[in-house]
Design a protein around this motif. Structure first.
Motif, PDB file in Angstrom:
ATOM      1  N   ALA A  24       0.818  -1.210   0.000  1.00  0.00           N
ATOM      2  CA  ALA A  24       0.000   0.000   0.000  1.00  0.00           C
ATOM      3  C   ALA A  24       0.853   1.262   0.000  1.00  0.00           C
ATOM      4  N   ILE A  25       2.027   1.194   0.628  1.00  0.00           N
ATOM      5  CA  ILE A  25       2.942   2.337   0.629  1.00  0.00           C
ATOM      6  C   ILE A  25       3.780   2.349  -0.646  1.00  0.00           C
ATOM      7  N   ALA A  26       4.163   1.159  -1.130  1.00  0.00           N
ATOM      8  CA  ALA A  26       5.076   1.067  -2.279  1.00  0.00           C
ATOM      9  C   ALA A  26       4.430   1.541  -3.573  1.00  0.00           C
ATOM     10  N   VAL A  27       3.187   1.142  -3.829  1.00  0.00           N
ATOM     11  CA  VAL A  27       2.544   1.457  -5.111  1.00  0.00           C
ATOM     12  C   VAL A  27       2.471   2.966  -5.360  1.00  0.00           C
ATOM     13  N   PRO A  28       1.899   3.757  -4.435  1.00  0.00           N
ATOM     14  CA  PRO A  28       1.855   5.205  -4.698  1.00  0.00           C
ATOM     15  C   PRO A  28       3.230   5.860  -4.727  1.00  0.00           C
ATOM     16  N   THR A  29       4.156   5.343  -3.911  1.00  0.00           N
ATOM     17  CA  THR A  29       5.504   5.921  -3.890  1.00  0.00           C
ATOM     18  C   THR A  29       6.215   5.699  -5.217  1.00  0.00           C
ATOM     19  N   VAL A  30       6.117   4.495  -5.756  1.00  0.00           N
ATOM     20  CA  VAL A  30       6.733   4.195  -7.051  1.00  0.00           C
ATOM     21  C   VAL A  30       6.112   5.068  -8.151  1.00  0.00           C
ATOM     22  N   LEU A  31       4.796   5.260  -8.081  1.00  0.00           N
ATOM     23  CA  LEU A  31       4.127   6.109  -9.069  1.00  0.00           C
ATOM     24  C   LEU A  31       4.674   7.532  -9.025  1.00  0.00           C
ATOM     25  N   TYR A  32       4.930   8.022  -7.816  1.00  0.00           N
ATOM     26  CA  TYR A  32       5.490   9.376  -7.679  1.00  0.00           C
ATOM     27  C   TYR A  32       6.854   9.470  -8.363  1.00  0.00           C
ATOM     28  N   ILE A  44      14.471   5.637  -5.989  1.00  0.00           N
ATOM     29  CA  ILE A  44      13.579   4.933  -5.064  1.00  0.00           C
ATOM     30  C   ILE A  44      14.296   3.773  -4.387  1.00  0.00           C
ATOM     31  N   ALA A  45      15.127   3.049  -5.160  1.00  0.00           N
ATOM     32  CA  ALA A  45      15.888   1.940  -4.567  1.00  0.00           C
ATOM     33  C   ALA A  45      16.869   2.469  -3.528  1.00  0.00           C
ATOM     34  N   GLN A  46      17.502   3.593  -3.856  1.00  0.00           N
ATOM     35  CA  GLN A  46      18.454   4.193  -2.908  1.00  0.00           C
ATOM     36  C   GLN A  46      17.761   4.611  -1.623  1.00  0.00           C
ATOM     37  N   ARG A  47      16.555   5.197  -1.759  1.00  0.00           N
ATOM     38  CA  ARG A  47      15.838   5.659  -0.549  1.00  0.00           C
ATOM     39  C   ARG A  47      15.370   4.479   0.307  1.00  0.00           C
ATOM     40  N   VAL A  48      14.906   3.417  -0.358  1.00  0.00           N
ATOM     41  CA  VAL A  48      14.463   2.230   0.395  1.00  0.00           C
ATOM     42  C   VAL A  48      15.627   1.623   1.167  1.00  0.00           C
ATOM     43  N   ILE A  49      16.770   1.465   0.495  1.00  0.00           N
ATOM     44  CA  ILE A  49      17.935   0.850   1.142  1.00  0.00           C
ATOM     45  C   ILE A  49      18.466   1.726   2.273  1.00  0.00           C
ATOM     46  N   SER A  50      18.540   3.042   2.021  1.00  0.00           N
ATOM     47  CA  SER A  50      19.039   3.941   3.068  1.00  0.00           C
ATOM     48  C   SER A  50      18.101   3.970   4.270  1.00  0.00           C
ATOM     49  N   GLY A  51      16.805   3.703   4.025  1.00  0.00           N
ATOM     50  CA  GLY A  51      15.843   3.702   5.132  1.00  0.00           C
ATOM     51  C   GLY A  51      16.066   2.580   6.128  1.00  0.00           C
ATOM     52  N   VAL A  52      16.591   1.450   5.635  1.00  0.00           N
ATOM     53  CA  VAL A  52      16.809   0.317   6.542  1.00  0.00           C
ATOM     54  C   VAL A  52      18.265   0.221   6.987  1.00  0.00           C
ATOM     55  N   GLU A  53      19.136   1.072   6.423  1.00  0.00           N
ATOM     56  CA  GLU A  53      20.535   1.094   6.851  1.00  0.00           C
ATOM     57  C   GLU A  53      20.685   1.997   8.068  1.00  0.00           C
ATOM     58  N   SER A  54      20.061   1.576   9.151  1.00  0.00           N
ATOM     59  CA  SER A  54      20.060   2.374  10.374  1.00  0.00           C
ATOM     60  C   SER A  54      20.525   1.501  11.536  1.00  0.00           C
ATOM     61  N   PHE A 290       8.720   6.944   1.057  1.00  0.00           N
ATOM     62  CA  PHE A 290       7.517   7.781   1.108  1.00  0.00           C
ATOM     63  C   PHE A 290       7.788   9.068   1.883  1.00  0.00           C
ATOM     64  N   ALA A 291       8.498   8.957   3.002  1.00  0.00           N
ATOM     65  CA  ALA A 291       8.830  10.133   3.811  1.00  0.00           C
ATOM     66  C   ALA A 291       9.756  11.077   3.042  1.00  0.00           C
ATOM     67  N   TRP A 292      10.690  10.509   2.250  1.00  0.00           N
ATOM     68  CA  TRP A 292      11.574  11.344   1.426  1.00  0.00           C
ATOM     69  C   TRP A 292      10.769  12.138   0.411  1.00  0.00           C
ATOM     70  N   MET A 293       9.764  11.477  -0.160  1.00  0.00           N
ATOM     71  CA  MET A 293       8.885  12.155  -1.111  1.00  0.00           C
ATOM     72  C   MET A 293       8.155  13.331  -0.444  1.00  0.00           C
ATOM     73  N   ALA A 336       3.672   1.209  10.801  1.00  0.00           N
ATOM     74  CA  ALA A 336       3.681   2.008   9.571  1.00  0.00           C
ATOM     75  C   ALA A 336       3.287   3.448   9.861  1.00  0.00           C
ATOM     76  N   ALA A 337       2.266   3.636  10.700  1.00  0.00           N
ATOM     77  CA  ALA A 337       1.822   4.996  11.043  1.00  0.00           C
ATOM     78  C   ALA A 337       2.927   5.763  11.766  1.00  0.00           C
ATOM     79  N   THR A 338       3.655   5.076  12.650  1.00  0.00           N
ATOM     80  CA  THR A 338       4.755   5.725  13.373  1.00  0.00           C
ATOM     81  C   THR A 338       5.827   6.208  12.409  1.00  0.00           C
ATOM     82  N   ILE A 339       6.209   5.348  11.476  1.00  0.00           N
ATOM     83  CA  ILE A 339       7.289   5.686  10.541  1.00  0.00           C
ATOM     84  C   ILE A 339       6.898   6.852   9.637  1.00  0.00           C
ATOM     85  N   VAL A 340       5.628   6.887   9.221  1.00  0.00           N
ATOM     86  CA  VAL A 340       5.184   7.941   8.304  1.00  0.00           C
ATOM     87  C   VAL A 340       4.903   9.251   9.039  1.00  0.00           C
TER      88      VAL A 340
END
Length: 427
Positions: A24-32, A44-54, A290-293, A336-340
């Protein structure tokens, strides 16, 4: 801006249709990323990977793994015996065990969903045998599991601390007060309901000193884990992330000492941890993109500026945030709500001078309540599915608990003492 509005509405629709959260988060984000000029699709791949590199997020699989090992190694059974001795003479004895077990397991499992599923399987059948209604048993199980995110090392605290840039160690300490308030107030409510409905006590006589000493010895080392974690973080022996690794070693040692952790159980624990962690990290990664967007479109800054311009009083701001989060919690999974939302709301709270630790507790508690609130409460669905309880009957039986949680929420929102006292004392 119009594209962002469409994307946010699309995400909400997908969530309401019960599409998996990360999809549900990926589909609209990819469209953006596809339809916005000037952005390379590889971003988008860079943002996803950087999001979990914490580094702080490494604590999530650690604490998930240690909690699962605890369940497989007989620790849960020992803590349950301890809870039975403490609450056996109280009205609604087995329901009281349910509440106290959630509080004690909160410091071990870190996940309210895992806690609710475990207790629904372990305790609800026995509660039904002893005359408790299925609806009441299910509601107590689901409601008591909300204590888990507030007791260290709750995964919700790790997620909030990592995305809102707040000390996870301080959040761990801050959660103790609200967690104990929830435990004691819920036990009082259960006692009132049990006395009114004539639910039997578990025992007619007080436990003898010999019995108490026996269960304390059996549960002592498991109950030391939260103390070791908080003490180690405060003294500076290890970070919250390293505390997760320590908890795994501690859980493995207990499993070997108690001789209940076999190789097969260890393999099952690893597989369950992989599944749970993968589901969490998929959501975290997509939510990061999504947050980067949102940040690129200046949505957090716009929201903060609008709120500050419209609302001049921090108490009114907190009221609006509570109503908003309670509504969101009914529709969207808490993690998911916390992260967004945390990156959006935390700056606005800071602009009003609200303590970041207190605000973190308010956000975490709000979204925890959403987990048992119709129409899409995840914990509600999990417990109802296991126990066979109808959702409409669950909602009716849960009304007194909702009022109780509303009172606790007002305390946490408008009396910072309950969230910050221990933090100020220890730090």
């Amino acid at each position: 801006m119009n594209l962002v509005v469409i994307i946010c509405l699309l995400m909400l629709v997908l969530l309401l249709l019960k599409v998996p959260v990360f999809v549900a988060i990926a589909v609209p984000t990819v469209l953006y990323f596809l339809f916005t000029p000037g952005i390379a699709t590889l971003t988008i791949a860079q943002r996803v990977i950087s999001g979990v590199e914490s580094i702080p997020l490494l604590a999530v699989p650690f604490f998930v793994f240690s909690g699962i090992i605890m369940n497989y190694s007989g620790v849960t059974k020992r803590i349950m015996e301890f809870a039975e001795v403490l609450t056996g003479r109280m009205y609604g004895g087995l329901a009281q065990v349910n509440v106290l077990l959630s509080t004690l397991m909160g410091g071990l499992s870190g996940s309210n969903l895992a806690d609710a599923a475990m207790e629904a399987k372990m305790l609800v059948p026995e509660m039904r045998k002893r005359g408790y209604s299925n609806e009441f048993s299910t509601v107590v199980t689901a409601s008591s599991s909300l204590i888990t995110p507030m007791i260290p090392p709750g995964i919700a605290m790790i997620l909030y601390g990592s995305v809102a840039n707040v000390s996870i160690g301080k959040l761990f300490v801050a959660g103790i007060g609200p967690g104990l308030i929830m435990c004691l107030s819920m036990m009082a409510l259960v006692s009132v309901i049990a006395r009114k409905r004539h639910y039997a006590r578990m025992r007619e006589r007080h436990a003898s000193p010999k019995e108490i000493w026996h269960v304390i010895k059996r549960a002592f080392f498991p109950l030391c884990l939260p103390v070791i974690i908080i003490g180690g973080i405060r003294v500076g022996i290890f970070t919250p992330t390293e505390a997760g690794a320590i908890s795994i070693i501690y859980a493995l040692i207990l499993g070997l000492v108690y001789k209940e952790l076999s190789w097969d159980k260890l393999v099952l624990s690893i597989m369950e941890t992989i599944r749970t962690t993968a589901s969490i990290m998929l959501i975290v990664g997509m939510a990061s993109a999504f947050a980067w967007m949102l940040t690129r479109e200046r949505i957090p800054q716009t929201i903060t500026e609008t709120i500050v311009r419209i609302i001049s009083n921090k108490y009114v701001f907190l009221l609006v945030v509570n109503l908003f989060l309670l509504f969101v919690g009914m529709l969207i999974e808490g993690g998911a709500a916390t992260i967004v939302l945390a990156p959006l709301l935390a700056p606005a709270a800071a602009s009003f001078g609200i303590d970041p630790i207190q605000f973190g507790m308010v956000v975490i508690f709000n979204l925890a309540v959403g987990c048992i609130t119709p129409p899409l409460g995840t914990v509600m669905f999990v417990t109802c599915q296991i126990t066979g309880c109808k959702v409409n009957k669950f909602a009716k039986e849960a009304v007194p608990f909702f009022f109780l949680f509303l009172g606790i929420l007002l305390l946490l929102t408008y009396v910072p003492f309950f969230s910050t006292f221990l933090v100020n004392l220890i730090y």
